[in-house]
Design a protein around this motif. Structure first.
Motif, PDB file in Angstrom:
ATOM      1  N   LYS A 205       0.836  -1.201   0.000  1.00  0.00           N
ATOM      2  CA  LYS A 205       0.000   0.000   0.000  1.00  0.00           C
ATOM      3  C   LYS A 205       0.873   1.254   0.000  1.00  0.00           C
ATOM      4  O   LYS A 205       1.936   1.286   0.621  1.00  0.00           O
ATOM      5  N   ASN A 206       0.417   2.277  -0.696  1.00  0.00           N
ATOM      6  CA  ASN A 206       1.172   3.526  -0.806  1.00  0.00           C
ATOM      7  C   ASN A 206       1.577   4.059   0.561  1.00  0.00           C
ATOM      8  O   ASN A 206       2.704   4.513   0.753  1.00  0.00           O
ATOM      9  N   GLU A 207       0.674   3.997   1.525  1.00  0.00           N
ATOM     10  CA  GLU A 207       0.928   4.563   2.852  1.00  0.00           C
ATOM     11  C   GLU A 207       2.079   3.874   3.580  1.00  0.00           C
ATOM     12  O   GLU A 207       2.597   4.403   4.568  1.00  0.00           O
ATOM     13  N   ASP A 208       2.496   2.713   3.098  1.00  0.00           N
ATOM     14  CA  ASP A 208       3.525   1.933   3.781  1.00  0.00           C
ATOM     15  C   ASP A 208       4.901   2.023   3.144  1.00  0.00           C
ATOM     16  O   ASP A 208       5.855   1.395   3.622  1.00  0.00           O
ATOM     17  N   LEU A 209       5.018   2.781   2.051  1.00  0.00           N
ATOM     18  CA  LEU A 209       6.290   2.825   1.334  1.00  0.00           C
ATOM     19  C   LEU A 209       6.626   4.260   0.943  1.00  0.00           C
ATOM     20  O   LEU A 209       5.827   4.929   0.285  1.00  0.00           O
ATOM     21  N   TYR A 210       7.802   4.716   1.346  1.00  0.00           N
ATOM     22  CA  TYR A 210       8.234   6.070   1.016  1.00  0.00           C
ATOM     23  C   TYR A 210       9.161   6.030  -0.197  1.00  0.00           C
ATOM     24  O   TYR A 210      10.208   5.369  -0.171  1.00  0.00           O
ATOM     25  N   LEU A 211       8.779   6.733  -1.263  1.00  0.00           N
ATOM     26  CA  LEU A 211       9.629   6.784  -2.452  1.00  0.00           C
ATOM     27  C   LEU A 211      10.894   7.579  -2.140  1.00  0.00           C
ATOM     28  O   LEU A 211      10.835   8.657  -1.558  1.00  0.00           O
ATOM     29  N   SER A 212      12.013   7.076  -2.573  1.00  0.00           N
ATOM     30  CA  SER A 212      13.298   7.596  -2.116  1.00  0.00           C
ATOM     31  C   SER A 212      13.521   9.072  -2.404  1.00  0.00           C
ATOM     32  O   SER A 212      13.987   9.820  -1.551  1.00  0.00           O
ATOM     33  N   ILE A 213      13.223   9.527  -3.599  1.00  0.00           N
ATOM     34  CA  ILE A 213      13.486  10.940  -3.923  1.00  0.00           C
ATOM     35  C   ILE A 213      12.318  11.618  -4.629  1.00  0.00           C
ATOM     36  O   ILE A 213      12.394  12.801  -4.948  1.00  0.00           O
ATOM     37  N   PHE A 214      11.223  10.902  -4.828  1.00  0.00           N
ATOM     38  CA  PHE A 214      10.101  11.467  -5.570  1.00  0.00           C
ATOM     39  C   PHE A 214       8.838  11.600  -4.733  1.00  0.00           C
ATOM     40  O   PHE A 214       7.758  11.829  -5.267  1.00  0.00           O
ATOM     41  N   ASP A 215       8.962  11.446  -3.436  1.00  0.00           N
ATOM     42  CA  ASP A 215       7.787  11.495  -2.575  1.00  0.00           C
ATOM     43  C   ASP A 215       7.658  12.882  -1.951  1.00  0.00           C
ATOM     44  O   ASP A 215       8.436  13.789  -2.236  1.00  0.00           O
ATOM     45  N   TYR A 216       6.692  13.023  -1.078  1.00  0.00           N
ATOM     46  CA  TYR A 216       6.448  14.297  -0.421  1.00  0.00           C
ATOM     47  C   TYR A 216       7.458  14.584   0.686  1.00  0.00           C
ATOM     48  O   TYR A 216       8.051  13.667   1.264  1.00  0.00           O
ATOM     49  N   TYR A 217       7.642  15.849   0.968  1.00  0.00           N
ATOM     50  CA  TYR A 217       8.289  16.281   2.202  1.00  0.00           C
ATOM     51  C   TYR A 217       7.437  17.406   2.765  1.00  0.00           C
ATOM     52  O   TYR A 217       6.654  18.032   2.055  1.00  0.00           O
ATOM     53  N   MET A 218       7.558  17.636   4.053  1.00  0.00           N
ATOM     54  CA  MET A 218       6.858  18.779   4.633  1.00  0.00           C
ATOM     55  C   MET A 218       7.745  19.464   5.654  1.00  0.00           C
ATOM     56  O   MET A 218       8.622  18.839   6.256  1.00  0.00           O
ATOM     57  N   VAL A 219       7.514  20.765   5.800  1.00  0.00           N
ATOM     58  CA  VAL A 219       8.303  21.578   6.716  1.00  0.00           C
ATOM     59  C   VAL A 219       7.355  22.278   7.679  1.00  0.00           C
ATOM     60  O   VAL A 219       6.348  22.873   7.267  1.00  0.00           O
ATOM     61  N   LEU A 220       7.672  22.180   8.963  1.00  0.00           N
ATOM     62  CA  LEU A 220       6.909  22.856  10.008  1.00  0.00           C
ATOM     63  C   LEU A 220       7.815  23.873  10.666  1.00  0.00           C
ATOM     64  O   LEU A 220       8.934  23.554  11.065  1.00  0.00           O
ATOM     65  N   LYS A 221       7.339  25.092  10.763  1.00  0.00           N
ATOM     66  CA  LYS A 221       8.159  26.181  11.275  1.00  0.00           C
ATOM     67  C   LYS A 221       7.380  26.957  12.331  1.00  0.00           C
ATOM     68  O   LYS A 221       6.162  27.125  12.230  1.00  0.00           O
TER      69      LYS A 221
END
Length: 237
Positions: A205-221
Motif C-alpha cells: 500500500k502507498n501509505e507503507d512505502l516512502y519513495l526515495s526521492i520522488f515522494d512528499y516532504y513537509m516543513v513545520l516552522k
C-alpha cells in the motif's frame, strides 16, 4: 491433564504459525531517525499533529497551514492556503494528503534551526545520504526511469500477492528498500508494485512505502510562537 496441556500447546503453535509472517529481503535497510525532541514545544505539537492526521481532523490541519504554504516551486501562484484547499480535499479520508502526511510522520523529523525560528523537516534529510551509502553517489541515475526505490516506513509492512488486502500476504518488510515497478510521478498510485532482492514481485500500500526521492516532504516552522505547516511538496530531480 498432561494430554490437555500438550494439545493446547500444539494448537497455540499452529495458530502462531498462521499469523507469523516471513520477513522479506530487499536491497538494504534504512531506519527512521527522529530529532523532534530537540524542541520541547515541537514534541508536544508533534503528538497533536500525528493524532490529527491519524483521525483526519481537517480543522486542525487548516488551522496550521501557512497562508503562504509552498506547494510547488514551479507554480508560485498556487503557493497559498487557497491553493492548498483546491489541491487537497481534506473531507476525503483517502485523499493523498492524509496518506502522504501519515507516512511522513512515521519517518522522523529533522531539526533545522535558523536565526529567526525553529523548523523541522520530514522526512529527515539524512535519508538521501543513507541511500547513497547503499547504492553509491547519485544512485537514482543507475535505475531505469520506470523504476524507483522506496523504503518500508515501519518494521511490519505487509507485502501482498495482488493489489488488494484480500490477497495472500507474502510476508513483511522491516524498513527494507525495494524497487518500485509502477512509479508515476504525476499520478497518485494507491498500490506500489515492488521487486524484492530475489526478483520476486509483490504489492504494498502507498501509505507503507516512502519513495526515495520522488515522494512528499513537509516543513513545520514556528511562526509568531505557533507551529505552522509552511511546505508540503513533492520532491524530485
Amino acid at each position: 491433564m498432561k494430554i490437555i496441556l500438550t494439545a493446547t500447546a500444539v494448537i497455540l503453535i499452529f495458530v502462531s504459525s498462521i499469523f507469523a509472517q516471513t520477513e522479506l529481503t530487499g536491497m538494504g535497510k534504512i531506519f527512521p531517525k527522529d530529532e523532534s525532541s530537540k524542541d520541547l514545544s515541537f514534541t508536544e505539537f508533534y503528538i497533536q499533529l500525528k493524532n490529527a492526521v491519524d483521525n483526519n481532523h481537517m480543522n486542525f490541519i487548516l488551522d496550521i497551514v501557512s497562508p503562504e504554504i509552498q506547494l510547488n516551486q514551479n507554480e508560485p501562484d498556487q503557493n497559498n492556503i487557497e491553493g492548498f484547499k483546491k489541491k487537497y480535499d481534506l473531507k476525503d479520508s483517502a485523499n493523498e494528503f492524509w496518506i502522504s502526511a501519515g507516512k511522513l510522520l512515521k519517518l522522523g523529523a529533522y531539526y533545522a534551526p535558523n536565526q529567526d525560528s525553529s523548523a523541522f523537516m520530514m522526512p529527515a534529510l539524512y535519508y538521501f545520504d543513507e541511500y547513497n551509502k547503499l547504492f553509491g553517489e547519485e544512485y537514482y541515475f543507475k535505475f531505469e526511469n520506470s523504476d524507483n526505490l522506496g523504503n518500508a516506513v515501519t518494521d511490519n509492512v505487509k507485502v501482498y500477492k495482488e493489489s488488494n488486502e484480500s490477497s495472500e500476504i507474502l510476508g513483511t518488510l522491516n524498513y527494507e528498500v525495494v524497487k518500485v515497478k509502477n512509479f508515476d510521478y504525476d499520478k497518485f498510485v494507491p498500490w506500489f508494485k515492488i521487486e524484492l532482492k530475489d526478483g520476486s514481485i509483490g504489492y504494498v500500500k502507498n501509505e507503507d512505502l516512502y519513495l526515495s526521492i520522488f515522494d512528499y516532504y513537509m516543513v513545520l516552522k514556528k511562526v509568531n510562537g505557533e507551529w505552522s505547516l509552511v511546505a508540503f511538496e513533492k520532491t524530485g530531480v
